[in-house]
Motif scaffolding. Sequence first.
Motif, PDB file in Angstrom:
ATOM      1  N   PRO A   1       1.583  -3.005  -5.638  1.00  0.00           N
ATOM      2  CA  PRO A   1       2.717  -3.919  -5.795  1.00  0.00           C
ATOM      3  C   PRO A   1       3.208  -4.007  -7.241  1.00  0.00           C
ATOM      4  CG  PRO A   1       0.961  -4.961  -4.513  1.00  0.00           C
ATOM      5  CD  PRO A   1       0.419  -3.659  -5.006  1.00  0.00           C
TER       6      PRO A   1
ATOM      7  N   GLU B   1       8.151  -1.277  -8.238  1.00  0.00           N
ATOM      8  CA  GLU B   1       9.507  -1.525  -8.738  1.00  0.00           C
ATOM      9  C   GLU B   1       9.879  -0.509  -9.813  1.00  0.00           C
ATOM     10  OE1 GLU B   1      10.649  -5.689  -9.391  1.00  0.00           O
ATOM     11  OE2 GLU B   1       8.710  -6.275  -8.560  1.00  0.00           O
TER      12      GLU B   1
ATOM     13  N   GLN C   1       4.003  -6.114   1.096  1.00  0.00           N
ATOM     14  CA  GLN C   1       4.643  -6.698  -0.097  1.00  0.00           C
ATOM     15  C   GLN C   1       5.238  -5.598  -0.987  1.00  0.00           C
ATOM     16  OE1 GLN C   1       5.281  -9.794  -0.315  1.00  0.00           O
ATOM     17  NE2 GLN C   1       3.937 -10.450   1.363  1.00  0.00           N
ATOM     18  N   SER C   2       4.514  -4.502  -1.127  1.00  0.00           N
ATOM     19  CA  SER C   2       5.017  -3.387  -1.939  1.00  0.00           C
ATOM     20  C   SER C   2       6.289  -2.805  -1.332  1.00  0.00           C
ATOM     21  CB  SER C   2       3.958  -2.281  -2.032  1.00  0.00           C
ATOM     22  OG  SER C   2       2.850  -2.729  -2.757  1.00  0.00           O
TER      23      SER C   2
ATOM     24  N   LYS D   1       9.245  -5.203  -2.002  1.00  0.00           N
ATOM     25  CA  LYS D   1       9.652  -5.117  -3.411  1.00  0.00           C
ATOM     26  C   LYS D   1      10.433  -3.840  -3.682  1.00  0.00           C
ATOM     27  CE  LYS D   1       6.396  -7.552  -6.438  1.00  0.00           C
ATOM     28  NZ  LYS D   1       5.379  -7.307  -7.496  1.00  0.00           N
TER      29      LYS D   1
END
Lengths: 269, 269, 269
Positions: free
Chosen positions: B48, B52, B74-75, B78
Amino acid sequence: MLQTISELFELVKVKNPLIHQITNMVTINDCANVTLAIGASPVMAHSPEEVEDVVSHAHALVLNCGTFSEVTFQSMLKAGKIANELGIPIILDPVGVGAITSREKYVKSILESIRIDIIRGNESELDCLAGGIGTSKGVDAIHTGRDHEAIANKVANMFGCIAIVSGEVDVVSNGERTVIIKNGHPYLTKITGTGCMSTALIASFASVTKNLMEASIAGISTMGIAGELAAKCLSDKEGLGTFKVNLFDVITLMDGNMWRRGVDIFEEY
Amino acid sequence: MLQTISELFELVKVKNPLIHQITNMVTINDCANVTLAIGASPVMAHSPEEVEDVVSHAHALVLNCGTFSEVTFQSMLKAGKIANELGIPIILDPVGVGAITSREKYVKSILESIRIDIIRGNESELDCLAGGIGTSKGVDAIHTGRDHEAIANKVANMFGCIAIVSGEVDVVSNGERTVIIKNGHPYLTKITGTGCMSTALIASFASVTKNLMEASIAGISTMGIAGELAAKCLSDKEGLGTFKVNLFDVITLMDGNMWRRGVDIFEEY
Amino acid sequence: MLQTISELFELVKVKNPLIHQITNMVTINDCANVTLAIGASPVMAHSPEEVEDVVSHAHALVLNCGTFSEVTFQSMLKAGKIANELGIPIILDPVGVGAITSREKYVKSILESIRIDIIRGNESELDCLAGGIGTSKGVDAIHTGRDHEAIANKVANMFGCIAIVSGEVDVVSNGERTVIIKNGHPYLTKITGTGCMSTALIASFASVTKNLMEASIAGISTMGIAGELAAKCLSDKEGLGTFKVNLFDVITLMDGNMWRRGVDIFEEY
């Protein structure tokens, strides 16, 4: 030097050293297999609970940052400290440093907390550790490896280790001596994990000799020679699938004589 | 259309796009290698903290749900949001949705939070996303792909994307046009990861053209053609080991001409 | 016995059972592929959220401790309890137990919480579970497998299961009967995952018969025979790369007749 390096191949097979690898999830299978192919024994434990136990029985430790996480980082620190205490050589592969910003602080923290014996990476990875001195990225720099020499030299001096910059030529420096290895094949950049596997080979050799310069040369050149030989026997209907199979075949068969016939090495003064 | 698709093979090799893949632990090595074999560059970051940064340099993003976890989810969120902001195409492979109940809510949540450009899966996966319209599971449906067409069409319209249902025939729909590809071989279902690898190929093509329908056709048909050619040269002493090696060989060698000679495609009106 | 075992090969292909594997990250791809090669279907889900759902549709469950973590342990407990309730056979591969101290308490906890049907490991792993009875580690013990028999017998009686000690000979015991299988090749120890893959094969057979002794013999001997045949056709320019490809080829082609021609088995009284 060539003679003593060529003897390392037999030595790995006889001693069958245990190579503890805290590594990435992309190439973990290939790294285990290449360690076996050269005659060493891999153990791929990365759980924080297990690494202290595992490393204390190992003859070399690989820290490969390919799929990094906070947990892996903690495991690397723990294992690295034990390895330092026990005098087990540590080989760092700072995969993705430079390209992935957040990875830089972790890798630098490893380098501050642990005494690393050998670092192997590509130009951008080692240039990042050197603080960014690579200026000429043109074709000449790649072919002569002159930039790579400066980077390897600086990293070696900064961290008191052997530094290896892999590329079209491979540069190995201990901060004083620099050795250039011209073996390799473009297909080595077209399958994932040849860098990681080189690091596993270097660790296998580093576990059986005190001369880490020679171990580094043995490991990195083995991958280059294997790439050449693996590509040489490809028919025009064969591609990267067969190349990878051939690569493991050649590394299985590699011995001191085969290495001496294949290696293309010179030393800078 | 055939002409512009055939030109994508050269384009991928020339542009060498970066394909960010948040993927599963079973086929991660194969997905990286197939991306390299077609001429693109894989980056398999799933932490995570890193995604980005990584996705902002990528030319396409793959979200593959093969070994799902809360952290991976979650990764994906994002990375997906950044990709949407930057206009980077996202290709979703909803592995196991339908078969594994708990995965459904995650995948649907991804589809609600992120604009997905292409979805590729098998019948049961896309039927789950479509809300369960697949009624006739008989041999006829499989052979004609008629059910698959309805599913692909509905998924494409529901999510405003290209939908690809893989199977004995592959169906590609943008909600208006539907293209059927008849390439393939049963052995493609007998090694793990050919679906995941198809998705990586689709992403590689989607990174170099605005025409995502053509990119989807190029990617899914490349796997089908490669399966046919990989099986064709098997002797009766060879099985899935050699088949997988051949598959990577064929994909290495695949170019526009080879693709045009091999593809078996037609469009429904 | 040989006749009913030889019929299992066809049975796996016809029934195409679902084999749920909670396994390690080193050999996960190979385990999935070997499951497919023998004719079963792998599902490699290890997320705690997913395993209850997945195992309830499975026909056998593999618990492989190769890359262990607290999370994996929880998943194994969850999945194992459901499997016990539903009568799904569980095959345990206690990788690294004995060598890695911290792993012992987890594996023993699994054995206390769940009824395991089959345990397969090497000598040091099963000797650890047996409480350490392996005294003679010399060449003789390895060749005759006599020590291995005692270990297998004790583990089988302690846990009320089939115990398999893999090595130069493989020993299969249900605590009363002991069967020795002499198939194998040294190269099987030179690629990672052949133990894990044996376990996946055993699980595939255990999913289609109530006779778990026969399933165990079928699975472990298939790997031994495949190793022999894979090595037999190697040229002197081929090594572990080609060996691994051949191994998957042979397993793809293995049927009851091929097995009967190849198996070298005898029973101790």
